[in-house]
Write an enzyme that holds these catalytic residues in place. Structure first.
Site, mmCIF file in Angstrom:
data_model
loop_
_atom_site.group_PDB
_atom_site.id
_atom_site.type_symbol
_atom_site.label_atom_id
_atom_site.label_comp_id
_atom_site.label_asym_id
_atom_site.label_seq_id
_atom_site.Cartn_x
_atom_site.Cartn_y
_atom_site.Cartn_z
ATOM 1 N N CYS A 82 0.769 -1.241 0.000
ATOM 2 C CA CYS A 82 0.000 0.000 0.000
ATOM 3 C C CYS A 82 0.802 1.294 0.000
ATOM 4 O O CYS A 82 0.484 2.218 -0.751
ATOM 5 C CB CYS A 82 -0.993 0.012 1.164
ATOM 6 S SG CYS A 82 -0.217 -0.072 2.777
ATOM 7 N N HIS A 144 -1.456 6.645 5.558
ATOM 8 C CA HIS A 144 -0.276 5.768 5.467
ATOM 9 C C HIS A 144 0.834 6.338 4.579
ATOM 10 O O HIS A 144 1.508 5.597 3.861
ATOM 11 C CB HIS A 144 -0.671 4.375 4.976
ATOM 12 C CG HIS A 144 0.198 3.301 5.576
ATOM 13 N ND1 HIS A 144 -0.082 1.966 5.444
ATOM 14 C CD2 HIS A 144 1.353 3.373 6.305
ATOM 15 C CE1 HIS A 144 0.846 1.251 6.064
ATOM 16 N NE2 HIS A 144 1.735 2.090 6.594
#
Length: 589
Positions: A82, A144
């Site tokens: 990710c 993130h």
């Protein structure tokens, strides 16, 4: 008078032409300035949706997007995990260009909220481009991409410093560690080794006590006590981070303020939906960009009670169906505000489904259809081929399917085009504007070569020949599955990018247009063009590498270490903890 008459006649004709174009769905997109809603799933397999061939999970709202819009069948994430994938999505550039690719197998994404790496401030996101064009920009969900640089509150990598006017969500990401009852996910094997090491070295001072108290021979206390203190110091040094992962990493923020620490995972979905709908309501009178980054469908698969047992595919299927319901709530809000026809909606995932996520016989990760591999597996198709759906009523033809290679990096120039932004001229932009392809003005993707990295290591290259429909794919490195004969890295939990991998010289070559599952490697014996194709790809690699320049590595060992002085804290460190979400109502940014 005659000239004036002709001028007014010309203007009337232009106005009527524009009106007719609107009715027929041929708006000039650069002038349309649509609202933009981006829906980004976490680890969703391309085979998890009905519109992509799944017949065991119900996804009517995402299917509605596909039926009313354009569906891409060769939509590709830039990385199979990710953090680098999302960096490429936001910037339109390969993550290796921004330092958002790792040379370590341990930390291929940011492991700690109290780390010092992040999406560099000199990178320009699509949110910044649209913000400069008058868009109200909001980010809801999982970020993130780092948080702080040098001090706990500098928030240099925060979404609000990357073009977003409003942020509500998790600055790191959702992990199994966020739910106390789940098996730890972050560095699980490292933690097991640390526990074993602590127990082993703790035996030394304990064993030294045996001869002392048995009266065999005296062991000075000045030897035993320092050894005991060293054991204690070793234990505290690692347990101060790993022992409190839920409190350190699972944090919910509104803009720069911590709302919950640790996050109450059972309420996160409802809160994020409420924030998304609130942002739409507050921004509906001006062009807006909303990026809703779901916590679904990453473990621990926290799902509302009404969806538990709802699917035929266990808890993972329930979580997919809950995500689909969330998509439906957002689409309904657009309908109710009469914003549907003037809103571009895009749905995708950051990478493929995670095959190693299992609990006993139950699969807790996604299904990647016929494609080999999954999350974290370098260049294998299952880890990088993701859903890609665009809907823009009156502009894009409903029900259209495009089989050309496209990339998550393409969102950057595409949004710049439709929002009237100007692309940066001082850097390489690897994405391509998709609007000509989506609108049917061209039939061929602008991508001739796409490079598939695993961390900083080039694993595979895709070549889409301009003069035909053939798509070649060469693998120079592939992960070693474990146990032997398995289809994933069940032994380690995630496949390695380097070290425990297989190198191929000559490369494994596949014709993806005929063999999408990558099961029949070609060779000079069964493919006459083998040598010429490999030579063409290797030339492209050399040209690509000439465009790369050294940059600071955001995922270096130092940057990915947990640093107490960077740890976000609601309250007095280290006694961090609060729950303010009942006291704070959503406010305009």
């Amino acid at each position: 008078m005659r000239r004036s008459f002709y001028d007014w006649s010309a203007r009337l004709w232009v106005w009527l032409s524009c009106l007719l174009a609107a009715v027929q769905g041929t708006f000039v997109t650069r002038n349309a300035r649509p609202n933009i809603v981006l829906l980004l799933a976490d680890d969703l397999g391309v085979g998890d949706l009905c519109c992509y061939g799944n017949d065991t999970v119900s996804t009517p709202n995402i299917d509605r997007l596909a039926n009313e819009g354009v569906m891409l069948t060769q939509h590709l994430a830039t990385a199979s995990v990710c953090t680098p994938s999302r960096a490429a999505f936001l910037t339109g550039r390969y993550p290796i260009r921004s330092g958002m690719a790792s040379d370590s197998n341990l930390n291929r994404g940011f492991p700690w909220l109290g780390g010092s790496g992040g999406l560099p401030t000199n990178e320009t996101t699509f949110a910044e481009l649209l913000q400069h064009r008058g868009y109200r920009t909001g980010f809801i969900g999982k970020w993130h991409q780092g948080l702080s640089c040098a001090s706990r509150n500098d928030h240099c990598y925060h979404p609000l410093n990357h073009g977003f006017d409003y942020f509500f969500g998790m600055p790191l990401g959702f992990l199994s560690d966020c739910q106390a009852s789940q098996t730890p996910e972050l560095h699980r094997w490292v933690r097991i080794k640390l526990w074993i090491s602590t127990a082993a070295i703790a035996l030394i001072p304990l064993l030294l006590l045996v001869p002392k108290y048995a009266g065999w021979f005296p062991v000075p206390c000045k030897v035993i006590i320092p050894l005991g203190l060293l054991v204690l110091l070793f234990f505290v040094s690692w347990y101060s981070s790993y022992g409190f992962v839920r409190r350190w990493n699972c944090v919910l923020m509104r803009n720069h303020d911590i709302v919950q620490q640790p996050m109450k995972e059972g309420r996160a979905t409802s809160l994020m939906l409420k924030e998304a709908l609130g942002f739409i309501d507050r921004s509906k009178r001006e062009p807006f960009l909303l990026l809703f980054s779901f916590l679904h469908v990453h473990t621990p698969l926290v799902t509302k009670e009404k969806f538990v047992g709802h699917s035929k595919y266990g808890l993972y299927g329930d979580n997919v169906e809950e995500m689909d319901w969330l998509v439906g709530q957002i689409l309904e809000a657009l309908d109710q505000e009469r914003l549907t026809n003037q809103t571009l909606v895009y749905f995708t995932s950051d990478n493929g489904g995670r095959l190693e996520s299992v609990h006993g016989a139950a699969q807790l990760g996604g299904w990647n259809g016929v494609y080999k591999g999954g999350r974290g597996m370098g260049g294998w198709e299952g880890g990088i081929r993701v859903p890609g759906i665009f809907r823009w009523p009156t502009v894009l033809e409903p029900g259209k399917v495009i089989n050309e290679p496209t990339s998550l990096m393409d969102i950057y120039p595409t949004l710049s085009y439709v929002g009237g932004g100007i692309l940066p001229q001082d850097r390489v932009i690897d994405g391509r504007n998709l609007m000509p392809l989506l609108e049917g003005r061209v039939s061929h993707s602008d991508h001739e070569f796409l490079f598939h990295y695993c961390g900083v290591y080039l694993h595979a290259v895709r070549w889409h020949q301009k003069d035909c429909a053939t798509i070649w794919k060469a693998h120079y490195v592939t992960p070693k599955f474990s146990p032997e004969g398995a289809g994933a890295c069940y032994g380690s939990g995630i496949c390695a990018c380097s070290g425990d991998v297989t190198y191929h010289d000559p490369p494994l070559l596949f014709d993806i247009s005929r063999d999408p599952s990558e099961t029949h490697p070609l060779s000079p014996d069964n493919e006459a063009l083998f040598n010429s194709v490999v030579k063409k790809i290797e030339t492209a690699i050399k040209e690509h590498r000439k465009t790369l320049t050294p940059v600071p590595q955001q995922l270096s060992v130092f940057n990915t270490l947990w640093k107490p002085w960077l740890q976000p804290c609601c309250g007095t460190f280290p006694f961090c903890g609060c729950d303010k979400e009942d006291d704070i109502l959503p406010t305009a940014s």
